[in-house]
Write a protein that holds these residues in place. Structure first.
Motif, PDB file in Angstrom:
ATOM      1  N   PHE A   1       0.914  -1.310   0.005  1.00  5.03           N
ATOM      2  CA  PHE A   1       0.081  -0.028   0.026  1.00  5.03           C
ATOM      3  C   PHE A   1       0.748   1.316  -0.042  1.00  5.03           C
ATOM      4  O   PHE A   1       0.415   2.326  -0.524  1.00  5.03           O
ATOM      5  N   ILE A   2       2.159   1.244   0.526  1.00  7.99           N
ATOM      6  CA  ILE A   2       2.748   2.573   0.360  1.00  7.99           C
ATOM      7  C   ILE A   2       3.048   2.931  -1.061  1.00  7.99           C
ATOM      8  O   ILE A   2       2.877   4.268  -1.200  1.00  7.99           O
ATOM      9  N   PRO A   3       3.475   2.300  -1.864  1.00 11.92           N
ATOM     10  CA  PRO A   3       3.643   2.652  -3.119  1.00 11.92           C
ATOM     11  C   PRO A   3       2.414   3.360  -3.854  1.00 11.92           C
ATOM     12  O   PRO A   3       2.686   4.337  -4.487  1.00 11.92           O
ATOM     13  N   ILE A   4       1.422   2.718  -3.413  1.00 15.49           N
ATOM     14  CA  ILE A   4      -0.014   3.648  -3.998  1.00 15.49           C
ATOM     15  C   ILE A   4      -0.233   4.711  -3.446  1.00 15.49           C
ATOM     16  O   ILE A   4      -0.608   5.674  -3.992  1.00 15.49           O
ATOM     17  N   ALA A   5      -0.057   4.800  -2.108  1.00 16.62           N
ATOM     18  CA  ALA A   5      -0.100   5.774  -1.323  1.00 16.62           C
ATOM     19  C   ALA A   5       0.637   7.158  -1.618  1.00 16.62           C
ATOM     20  O   ALA A   5       0.367   8.262  -1.854  1.00 16.62           O
ATOM     21  N   GLU A   6       1.781   6.740  -2.078  1.00 16.78           N
ATOM     22  CA  GLU A   6       2.940   7.656  -2.588  1.00 16.78           C
ATOM     23  C   GLU A   6       2.359   8.159  -3.945  1.00 16.78           C
ATOM     24  O   GLU A   6       2.601   9.441  -4.322  1.00 16.78           O
ATOM     25  N   GLU A   7       2.355   7.374  -4.968  1.00 13.70           N
ATOM     26  CA  GLU A   7       1.694   7.494  -6.129  1.00 13.70           C
ATOM     27  C   GLU A   7       0.397   8.448  -6.445  1.00 13.70           C
ATOM     28  O   GLU A   7       0.534   9.398  -7.181  1.00 13.70           O
ATOM     29  N   ARG A   8      -0.523   8.348  -5.363  1.00 15.71           N
ATOM     30  CA  ARG A   8      -1.693   9.106  -5.321  1.00 15.71           C
ATOM     31  C   ARG A   8      -1.836  10.095  -4.243  1.00 15.71           C
ATOM     32  O   ARG A   8      -2.725  10.715  -4.358  1.00 15.71           O
ATOM     33  N   GLY A   9      -0.546  10.601  -3.749  1.00 19.25           N
ATOM     34  CA  GLY A   9      -0.444  11.714  -2.698  1.00 19.25           C
ATOM     35  C   GLY A   9      -0.954  11.543  -1.667  1.00 19.25           C
ATOM     36  O   GLY A   9      -1.213  12.349  -0.661  1.00 19.25           O
ATOM     37  N   LEU A  10      -1.697  10.281  -1.052  1.00 18.02           N
ATOM     38  CA  LEU A  10      -1.993   9.999   0.022  1.00 18.02           C
ATOM     39  C   LEU A  10      -1.125   9.905   1.395  1.00 18.02           C
ATOM     40  O   LEU A  10      -1.330   9.831   2.396  1.00 18.02           O
ATOM     41  N   VAL A  11       0.186   9.879   0.873  1.00 19.99           N
ATOM     42  CA  VAL A  11       1.232   9.472   1.868  1.00 19.99           C
ATOM     43  C   VAL A  11       1.456  10.657   2.584  1.00 19.99           C
ATOM     44  O   VAL A  11       2.020  10.469   3.900  1.00 19.99           O
ATOM     45  N   ILE A  12       0.945  11.801   2.490  1.00 18.05           N
ATOM     46  CA  ILE A  12       1.300  12.905   3.027  1.00 18.05           C
ATOM     47  C   ILE A  12       0.503  12.927   4.310  1.00 18.05           C
ATOM     48  O   ILE A  12       0.895  13.119   5.471  1.00 18.05           O
ATOM     49  N   GLU A  13      -0.634  12.686   3.912  1.00 15.00           N
ATOM     50  CA  GLU A  13      -1.773  12.694   5.145  1.00 15.00           C
ATOM     51  C   GLU A  13      -1.356  11.433   6.138  1.00 15.00           C
ATOM     52  O   GLU A  13      -1.450  11.476   7.399  1.00 15.00           O
ATOM     53  N   ILE A  14      -1.171  10.220   5.567  1.00 11.01           N
ATOM     54  CA  ILE A  14      -0.661   9.115   6.192  1.00 11.01           C
ATOM     55  C   ILE A  14       0.758   9.403   6.902  1.00 11.01           C
ATOM     56  O   ILE A  14       0.650   8.969   8.420  1.00 11.01           O
ATOM     57  N   GLY A  15       1.470  10.021   6.309  1.00  7.08           N
ATOM     58  CA  GLY A  15       2.892  10.199   7.067  1.00  7.08           C
ATOM     59  C   GLY A  15       2.444  11.205   8.169  1.00  7.08           C
ATOM     60  O   GLY A  15       3.295  11.124   9.225  1.00  7.08           O
ATOM     61  N   ARG A  16       1.686  12.329   8.242  1.00  8.70           N
ATOM     62  CA  ARG A  16       1.400  12.936   9.156  1.00  8.70           C
ATOM     63  C   ARG A  16       0.871  12.313  10.383  1.00  8.70           C
ATOM     64  O   ARG A  16       1.412  12.449  11.443  1.00  8.70           O
ATOM     65  N   TRP A  17      -0.062  11.445  10.101  1.00  4.93           N
ATOM     66  CA  TRP A  17      -0.673  10.579  11.035  1.00  4.93           C
ATOM     67  C   TRP A  17       0.367   9.901  11.866  1.00  4.93           C
ATOM     68  O   TRP A  17       0.478   9.775  12.955  1.00  4.93           O
ATOM     69  N   VAL A  18       1.354   9.183  11.206  1.00  5.59           N
ATOM     70  CA  VAL A  18       2.281   8.353  11.589  1.00  5.59           C
ATOM     71  C   VAL A  18       3.371   9.201  12.644  1.00  5.59           C
ATOM     72  O   VAL A  18       3.489   8.934  13.525  1.00  5.59           O
ATOM     73  N   MET A  19       3.683  10.460  12.081  1.00  2.85           N
ATOM     74  CA  MET A  19       4.768  11.246  12.632  1.00  2.85           C
ATOM     75  C   MET A  19       3.836  11.482  14.001  1.00  2.85           C
ATOM     76  O   MET A  19       4.301  11.532  14.981  1.00  2.85           O
ATOM     77  N   GLU A  20       2.854  12.218  13.984  1.00  2.13           N
ATOM     78  CA  GLU A  20       2.183  12.677  15.154  1.00  2.13           C
ATOM     79  C   GLU A  20       1.819  11.386  16.266  1.00  2.13           C
ATOM     80  O   GLU A  20       1.966  11.702  17.551  1.00  2.13           O
ATOM     81  N   THR A  21       1.555  10.316  15.598  1.00  2.86           N
ATOM     82  CA  THR A  21       1.117   8.923  16.532  1.00  2.86           C
ATOM     83  C   THR A  21       2.451   8.781  17.261  1.00  2.86           C
ATOM     84  O   THR A  21       2.646   8.505  18.537  1.00  2.86           O
ATOM     85  N   ALA A  22       3.544   8.585  16.462  1.00  5.38           N
ATOM     86  CA  ALA A  22       4.961   8.226  17.053  1.00  5.38           C
ATOM     87  C   ALA A  22       5.420   9.328  17.819  1.00  5.38           C
ATOM     88  O   ALA A  22       5.943   8.817  19.060  1.00  5.38           O
ATOM     89  N   PHE A  23       5.198  10.435  17.782  1.00  4.79           N
ATOM     90  CA  PHE A  23       5.712  11.586  18.628  1.00  4.79           C
ATOM     91  C   PHE A  23       5.111  11.608  19.983  1.00  4.79           C
ATOM     92  O   PHE A  23       5.541  11.598  20.862  1.00  4.79           O
ATOM     93  N   LYS A  24       3.666  11.134  20.032  1.00  9.41           N
ATOM     94  CA  LYS A  24       2.930  11.072  21.184  1.00  9.41           C
ATOM     95  C   LYS A  24       3.350   9.702  22.021  1.00  9.41           C
ATOM     96  O   LYS A  24       3.688  10.078  23.056  1.00  9.41           O
ATOM     97  N   ALA A  25       3.895   8.839  21.331  1.00 12.05           N
ATOM     98  CA  ALA A  25       4.389   7.671  21.807  1.00 12.05           C
ATOM     99  C   ALA A  25       5.688   7.861  22.461  1.00 12.05           C
ATOM    100  O   ALA A  25       5.935   7.439  23.640  1.00 12.05           O
ATOM    101  N   ALA A  26       6.517   8.671  22.106  1.00 17.56           N
ATOM    102  CA  ALA A  26       7.729   9.151  22.596  1.00 17.56           C
ATOM    103  C   ALA A  26       7.448   9.864  23.810  1.00 17.56           C
ATOM    104  O   ALA A  26       8.316   9.717  24.757  1.00 17.56           O
ATOM    105  N   VAL A  27       6.635  10.777  24.032  1.00 21.25           N
ATOM    106  CA  VAL A  27       6.115  11.343  25.117  1.00 21.25           C
ATOM    107  C   VAL A  27       5.737  10.718  26.074  1.00 21.25           C
ATOM    108  O   VAL A  27       6.247  10.862  27.440  1.00 21.25           O
ATOM    109  N   LYS A  28       4.945   9.717  25.723  1.00 26.68           N
ATOM    110  CA  LYS A  28       4.419   8.684  26.763  1.00 26.68           C
ATOM    111  C   LYS A  28       5.567   7.997  27.365  1.00 26.68           C
ATOM    112  O   LYS A  28       5.731   7.565  28.618  1.00 26.68           O
TER     113      LYS A  28
END
Length: 172
Positions: free
Chosen positions: A52-79
């Motif tokens: 799914f990542i190559p499709i997400a990159e090709e269709r521009g969905l990776v930006i929104e998914i990437g933001r979710w990953v970044m924010e979720t991971a950052f929250k985990a770091a704080v926790k």
């Protein structure tokens, strides 16, 4: 079909992050983790990132998914920082689409400021092939992220091949 389902996966909370631990060999303690996205689609079942990542990159969905990953991971770091009373550096893979996004550095800086996250708790990993493009934008973005205190690393995905010259050209 994957593209269609992928468009709604984020809003339906179908993504999960798994964390691959990084352990200190000196004292066997947890010092970091790499955030790995997984998609559990009700219709397709467990979909591996390679599908799914190559499709997400090709269709521009990776930006929104990437933001979710970044924010979720950052929250985990704080926790984990609070829970373990120590810094655990969380690594997140960044796609070329994210790095080339005109406001990527602003998004990262604003996320850090708005949530009180410490930049030193985070690391961005990118593929070496992206650095081959040698765009000024890439250099500027990496420099800015590094100046914020975010660690940058090159991920060769186990290929065993890497050009050390990149260490001099880029802020990695």
């Amino acid at each position: 079909k994957i593209e269609t389902l992928l468009r709604y996966a984020l809003s339906k909370n179908e993504f999960e992050l798994y964390y691959q631990p990084v352990i200190s060999l000196t004292d066997n303690t947890l010092i970091g983790a790499e955030a790995l996205i997984r998609w559990n689609s009700p219709e397709l079942g467990f979909v591996v990132p390679d599908q799914f990542i190559p499709i997400a990159e090709e269709r521009g969905l990776v930006i929104e998914i990437g933001r979710w990953v970044m924010e979720t991971a950052f929250k985990a770091a704080v926790k984990w920082d609070k829970l373990l009373n120590q810094t655990v550096v969380i690594a997140v893979n960044i796609s070329s689409k994210q790095l080339m996004q005109y406001d990527f550095t602003t998004i990262v800086r604003n996320s850090l400021l708005a949530n009180g996250w410490d930049a030193s708790w985070h690391k961005f990993e990118m593929t070496e092939s992206f650095l081959l493009k040698e765009r000024t934008t890439v250099k500027d973005t990496l420099y800015f992220l590094n100046a914020l205190g975010i660690k940058i690393s090159i991920d060769v995905f186990g290929t065993g091949f890497s050009a050390l010259a990149y260490l001099y050209k880029f802020s990695v």
